[in-house]
Design a protein around this motif. Structure first.
Motif, PDB file in Angstrom:
ATOM      1  N   GLY A 141      19.267  32.690  27.077  1.00  0.00           N
ATOM      2  CA  GLY A 141      20.168  32.873  28.212  1.00  0.00           C
ATOM      3  C   GLY A 141      19.488  32.930  29.563  1.00  0.00           C
ATOM      4  O   GLY A 141      20.142  33.120  30.564  1.00  0.00           O
ATOM      5  N   ALA A 142      18.193  32.757  29.629  1.00  0.00           N
ATOM      6  CA  ALA A 142      17.490  32.852  30.912  1.00  0.00           C
ATOM      7  C   ALA A 142      17.587  31.522  31.641  1.00  0.00           C
ATOM      8  O   ALA A 142      17.203  30.499  31.124  1.00  0.00           O
ATOM      9  CB  ALA A 142      16.031  33.208  30.686  1.00  0.00           C
ATOM     10  N   THR A 143      18.113  31.573  32.842  1.00  0.00           N
ATOM     11  CA  THR A 143      18.229  30.356  33.635  1.00  0.00           C
ATOM     12  C   THR A 143      17.652  30.543  35.024  1.00  0.00           C
ATOM     13  O   THR A 143      18.013  29.852  35.949  1.00  0.00           O
ATOM     14  CB  THR A 143      19.698  29.908  33.743  1.00  0.00           C
ATOM     15  OG1 THR A 143      20.460  30.975  34.304  1.00  0.00           O
ATOM     16  CG2 THR A 143      20.256  29.509  32.403  1.00  0.00           C
ATOM     17  N   GLY A 144      16.744  31.469  35.202  1.00  0.00           N
ATOM     18  CA  GLY A 144      16.131  31.676  36.502  1.00  0.00           C
ATOM     19  C   GLY A 144      16.805  32.795  37.265  1.00  0.00           C
ATOM     20  O   GLY A 144      17.958  33.114  37.038  1.00  0.00           O
ATOM     21  N   SER A 145      16.085  33.389  38.166  1.00  0.00           N
ATOM     22  CA  SER A 145      16.648  34.469  38.967  1.00  0.00           C
ATOM     23  C   SER A 145      17.428  33.883  40.132  1.00  0.00           C
ATOM     24  O   SER A 145      17.275  32.729  40.472  1.00  0.00           O
ATOM     25  CB  SER A 145      15.518  35.361  39.498  1.00  0.00           C
ATOM     26  OG  SER A 145      14.783  34.667  40.480  1.00  0.00           O
ATOM     27  N   GLN A 169      13.236  28.067  30.088  1.00  0.00           N
ATOM     28  CA  GLN A 169      14.521  28.156  30.767  1.00  0.00           C
ATOM     29  C   GLN A 169      15.183  26.786  30.865  1.00  0.00           C
ATOM     30  O   GLN A 169      16.388  26.652  30.656  1.00  0.00           O
ATOM     31  CB  GLN A 169      14.343  28.746  32.167  1.00  0.00           C
ATOM     32  CG  GLN A 169      13.874  30.184  32.153  1.00  0.00           C
ATOM     33  CD  GLN A 169      13.465  30.646  33.532  1.00  0.00           C
ATOM     34  OE1 GLN A 169      12.736  29.952  34.238  1.00  0.00           O
ATOM     35  NE2 GLN A 169      13.931  31.816  33.922  1.00  0.00           N
ATOM     36  N   LEU A 170      14.401  25.769  31.164  1.00  0.00           N
ATOM     37  CA  LEU A 170      14.940  24.417  31.249  1.00  0.00           C
ATOM     38  C   LEU A 170      15.456  23.956  29.889  1.00  0.00           C
ATOM     39  O   LEU A 170      16.520  23.343  29.784  1.00  0.00           O
ATOM     40  CB  LEU A 170      13.872  23.463  31.774  1.00  0.00           C
ATOM     41  CG  LEU A 170      14.312  22.048  32.075  1.00  0.00           C
ATOM     42  CD1 LEU A 170      15.472  22.012  33.068  1.00  0.00           C
ATOM     43  CD2 LEU A 170      13.139  21.244  32.603  1.00  0.00           C
ATOM     44  N   THR A 221      13.199  21.665  37.738  1.00  0.00           N
ATOM     45  CA  THR A 221      14.495  21.962  38.343  1.00  0.00           C
ATOM     46  C   THR A 221      15.598  21.725  37.311  1.00  0.00           C
ATOM     47  O   THR A 221      15.415  20.972  36.351  1.00  0.00           O
ATOM     48  CB  THR A 221      14.740  21.072  39.578  1.00  0.00           C
ATOM     49  OG1 THR A 221      14.710  19.708  39.162  1.00  0.00           O
ATOM     50  CG2 THR A 221      13.689  21.313  40.663  1.00  0.00           C
ATOM     51  N   PRO A 222      16.758  22.338  37.493  1.00  0.00           N
ATOM     52  CA  PRO A 222      17.858  22.198  36.536  1.00  0.00           C
ATOM     53  C   PRO A 222      18.279  20.747  36.292  1.00  0.00           C
ATOM     54  O   PRO A 222      18.774  20.418  35.221  1.00  0.00           O
ATOM     55  CB  PRO A 222      19.000  22.997  37.161  1.00  0.00           C
ATOM     56  CG  PRO A 222      18.333  23.969  38.063  1.00  0.00           C
ATOM     57  CD  PRO A 222      17.093  23.279  38.568  1.00  0.00           C
TER      58      PRO A 222
END
Length: 144
Positions: free
Chosen positions: A75-79, A90-91, A38-39
């Protein structure tokens, strides 16, 4: 295994058969277990030098455990439909974007075949555990 500079995190649900292998291996070396990335973990990662994630992997037949270096996703942080669940890259990207730094990150993927309800590991996964533990030991030795 956790210190001020490194951490082992197992990913997976211990009540879904082989999916619990990440937590099992992480806890055996003093690490910790999470059901998903999780973020909120990004802040903790920014304080570390090295992180190893361990996760079950629906691998092709005959595949063994793999230790992979992970680079931040561009730049990918999840959909928008799954922003609460992230991939390791992504994390890492979130940690870099928000805190200006990210640790060296590796992923230990352990081949898994059975994800049904229960805590029993499949015979195939049990057979892969010695190789997975050897790779875990290599990572720990390289980040002592």
């Amino acid at each position: 295994m956790a210190s001020a500079r490194r951490l082992v995190i197992g990913i997976g649900n211990p009540l879904r058969g082989d999916d619990g292998v990440g937590g099992l291996l992480a806890e055996q070396v003093g690490g910790r277990s999470v059901q998903q990335l999780t973020p909120e973990l990004a802040a903790e990662l920014a304080e570390l030098e090295a992180v190893l994630f361990i996760d079950a992997w629906l691998a092709p037949a005959g595949a063994g455990p793999e230790l992979i270096a992970i680079a931040p996703a561009n730049g990918a942080t999840g959909s928008s439909t799954e922003s609460h669940r992230l991939e390791p890259a992504q994390l890492l990207a979130i940690s870099q974007a928000l805190y200006g730094r990210a640790p060296a990150l590796h992923l230990l993927r352990v081949p898994a075949t059975a994800f049904g309800h229960g805590t029993v590991l499949s015979p195939e996964l049990q057979a892969a555990l010695p190789a997975a533990r050897a790779l875990l030991g290599q990572w720990l030795g390289g980040h002592a």
